[in-house]
Scaffold this motif. Structure first.
Motif, PDB file in Angstrom:
ATOM      1  N   LYS A 275      10.046  11.479  13.241  1.00 52.44           N
ATOM      2  CA  LYS A 275      10.315  10.821  11.965  1.00 52.44           C
ATOM      3  C   LYS A 275       9.386  11.338  10.875  1.00 52.44           C
ATOM      4  O   LYS A 275       9.784  11.453   9.711  1.00 52.44           O
ATOM      5  N   VAL A 276       8.148  11.651  11.246  1.00 50.81           N
ATOM      6  CA  VAL A 276       7.194  12.218  10.283  1.00 50.81           C
ATOM      7  C   VAL A 276       7.748  13.529   9.728  1.00 50.81           C
ATOM      8  O   VAL A 276       7.757  13.758   8.512  1.00 50.81           O
ATOM      9  N   LYS A 277       8.213  14.389  10.618  1.00 50.63           N
ATOM     10  CA  LYS A 277       8.766  15.668  10.189  1.00 50.63           C
ATOM     11  C   LYS A 277      10.018  15.468   9.347  1.00 50.63           C
ATOM     12  O   LYS A 277      10.206  16.132   8.312  1.00 50.63           O
TER      13      LYS A 277
ATOM     14  N   PRO B 167      -1.200   6.648  -6.509  1.00 53.71           N
ATOM     15  CA  PRO B 167       0.231   6.809  -6.793  1.00 53.71           C
ATOM     16  C   PRO B 167       1.085   6.612  -5.543  1.00 53.71           C
ATOM     17  O   PRO B 167       0.628   6.801  -4.419  1.00 53.71           O
ATOM     18  N   GLU B 168       2.331   6.244  -5.740  1.00 53.36           N
ATOM     19  CA  GLU B 168       3.298   6.164  -4.648  1.00 53.36           C
ATOM     20  C   GLU B 168       3.798   7.583  -4.331  1.00 53.36           C
ATOM     21  O   GLU B 168       3.739   8.460  -5.188  1.00 53.36           O
ATOM     22  N   PRO B 169       4.297   7.838  -3.113  1.00 56.74           N
ATOM     23  CA  PRO B 169       4.471   6.889  -2.004  1.00 56.74           C
ATOM     24  C   PRO B 169       3.197   6.692  -1.190  1.00 56.74           C
ATOM     25  O   PRO B 169       2.358   7.587  -1.120  1.00 56.74           O
ATOM     26  N   HIS B 170       3.088   5.523  -0.561  1.00 54.69           N
ATOM     27  CA  HIS B 170       1.927   5.173   0.245  1.00 54.69           C
ATOM     28  C   HIS B 170       2.189   5.270   1.738  1.00 54.69           C
ATOM     29  O   HIS B 170       1.244   5.141   2.522  1.00 54.69           O
ATOM     30  N   SER B 171       3.429   5.464   2.128  1.00 54.57           N
ATOM     31  CA  SER B 171       3.761   5.417   3.554  1.00 54.57           C
ATOM     32  C   SER B 171       4.498   6.677   3.981  1.00 54.57           C
ATOM     33  O   SER B 171       4.981   7.464   3.154  1.00 54.57           O
ATOM     34  N   VAL B 172       4.567   6.858   5.284  1.00 51.68           N
ATOM     35  CA  VAL B 172       5.308   7.956   5.901  1.00 51.68           C
ATOM     36  C   VAL B 172       6.165   7.362   7.011  1.00 51.68           C
ATOM     37  O   VAL B 172       5.669   6.568   7.818  1.00 51.68           O
ATOM     38  N   ASN B 173       7.431   7.714   7.056  1.00 52.53           N
ATOM     39  CA  ASN B 173       8.288   7.268   8.151  1.00 52.53           C
ATOM     40  C   ASN B 173       7.699   7.733   9.482  1.00 52.53           C
ATOM     41  O   ASN B 173       7.307   8.890   9.622  1.00 52.53           O
TER      42      ASN B 173
ATOM     43  N   ILE C 270       4.978   6.453  10.702  1.00 49.90           N
ATOM     44  CA  ILE C 270       3.567   6.054  10.712  1.00 49.90           C
ATOM     45  C   ILE C 270       3.381   4.708  10.021  1.00 49.90           C
ATOM     46  O   ILE C 270       2.728   3.806  10.526  1.00 49.90           O
ATOM     47  N   GLY C 271       3.967   4.553   8.840  1.00 53.64           N
ATOM     48  CA  GLY C 271       3.709   3.395   7.993  1.00 53.64           C
ATOM     49  C   GLY C 271       2.748   3.773   6.895  1.00 53.64           C
ATOM     50  O   GLY C 271       2.578   4.957   6.569  1.00 53.64           O
ATOM     51  N   ASN C 272       2.086   2.794   6.302  1.00 55.87           N
ATOM     52  CA  ASN C 272       1.117   3.071   5.247  1.00 55.87           C
ATOM     53  C   ASN C 272      -0.068   3.839   5.817  1.00 55.87           C
ATOM     54  O   ASN C 272      -0.588   3.500   6.880  1.00 55.87           O
ATOM     55  N   CYS C 273      -0.481   4.873   5.098  1.00 59.36           N
ATOM     56  CA  CYS C 273      -1.530   5.750   5.618  1.00 59.36           C
ATOM     57  C   CYS C 273      -2.053   6.645   4.502  1.00 59.36           C
ATOM     58  O   CYS C 273      -1.548   6.632   3.381  1.00 59.36           O
ATOM     59  N   ASP C 274      -3.088   7.433   4.821  1.00 61.85           N
ATOM     60  CA  ASP C 274      -3.581   8.440   3.890  1.00 61.85           C
ATOM     61  C   ASP C 274      -2.514   9.524   3.725  1.00 61.85           C
ATOM     62  O   ASP C 274      -2.006  10.050   4.727  1.00 61.85           O
ATOM     63  N   ARG C 275      -2.222   9.861   2.469  1.00 63.11           N
ATOM     64  CA  ARG C 275      -1.290  10.953   2.200  1.00 63.11           C
ATOM     65  C   ARG C 275      -1.949  11.956   1.265  1.00 63.11           C
ATOM     66  O   ARG C 275      -2.812  11.611   0.460  1.00 63.11           O
TER      67      ARG C 275
END
Length: 287
Positions: free
Chosen positions: A99-101, A256-262, A264-269
């Motif tokens: 999902k991350v990829k 700034p958004e986005p704050h999440s990654v599919n 993982i959820g909310n995380c450092d981006r």
């Protein structure tokens, strides 16, 4: 609002274009607030009875807006950047790298070690899982005030870098009193030892501690690609770097958004200052 030396982004580019139309010669509108932009800003301030400090704060921007200046709509990620990197540790459990990829991520940087002896318990398993999805892999070490030679040996052993592993020193305040915060001299020693071992300076991650520690700049650390941590729309650079290579723009809550990654959820981006092909070319250990 404060644009100053080290600021980057579309707002800086807008300001440079305005100064140039006013005949103040800010140079190329490259979105990087350097000495030329500061000098042109001083010229504008002097011409309009403002304190000539070379920084575009609220009063200076207001004076420009009275002349018709306006910022373009905010663009994120900044022009020329891609939002394609995430950094995680064992705190992010049950990660679905497929999902991350699929969410457009290209690279993952995972905590490997901290100090002289700590190893992240999920470093190896997540590396295998990310590799199955052909994601770029990086390893970071959280630096402490402990013996640098021991830290470097520990990091390189656990990171087990190949030619395509990005190596990073995470240099920030450490709240664990028994370990302490890495000093400037120790950070310099760390990156030099890594370079001696793999042939390339590691990426240097950090924010306020770097800015406070390097003063007017450091000739060794400035050779490390900068991974800047700053959760604002207009990041400012520490002395010694003309640009960031990566920018951690959010901790999953601020910035700034986005704050999440599919997956993982909310995380450092993190954004990378370049194209996808340039990211892949950059993503090397030196081995």
């Amino acid at each position: 609002m404060l644009l100053k030396i080290g600021s980057q982004g579309q707002q800086v580019k807008d300001w440079q274009n305005f100064l140039n139309t006013e005949g103040l010669n800010a140079g190329a509108a490259d979105g990087i607030f350097g000495s030329g932009t500061a000098a042109a800003t001083k010229g504008f301030q002097s011409a309009h009875g403002l304190s000539a400090d070379g920084m575009a704060g609220n009063n200076t921007i207001a004076a420009a807006q009275a002349l018709g200046f306006q910022f373009t709509a905010s663009v994120f990620p900044p022009v020329g950047n891609i939002n394609a990197v995430v950094d995680i540790s064992h705190f992010q459990s049950n990660v679905d790298f497929a999902k991350v990829k699929a969410d457009g991520l290209l690279g993952v940087i995972h905590k490997a070690t901290q100090g002289a002896s700590y190893t992240d318990p999920e470093y190896v398993s997540k590396r295998v899982a990310a590799g199955q999805e052909e994601l770029l892999w990086g390893a970071y070490h959280f630096g402490t005030a402990q013996d640098v030679g021991t830290q470097v040996s520990h990091f390189l052993q656990v990171a087990a870098a190949d030619a395509n592993t990005l190596l990073v020193l995470d240099w920030e305040e450490n709240g664990i009193a028994s370990q302490g915060t890495m000093t400037l001299a120790q950070a310099v020693e760390f990156v030099e030892r890594v370079k001696d071992a793999v042939g390339r300076y590691p990426v240097l991650y950090g924010g306020s501690l770097i800015k406070q520690s390097v003063g007017g700049g450091n000739s060794v650390l400035s050779q490390c690609p900068l991974w800047l941590a700053q959760y604002s729309a207009n990041p400012s650079l520490p002395a010694g770097w003309s640009k960031y290579t990566m920018w951690q723009y959010t901790d999953g809550v601020h910035g700034p958004e986005p704050h999440s990654v599919n997956g993982i959820g909310n995380c450092d981006r993190d954004v990378f200052a370049g194209t996808a092909s340039e990211l892949k070319s950059f993503w090397k250990s030196g081995l």
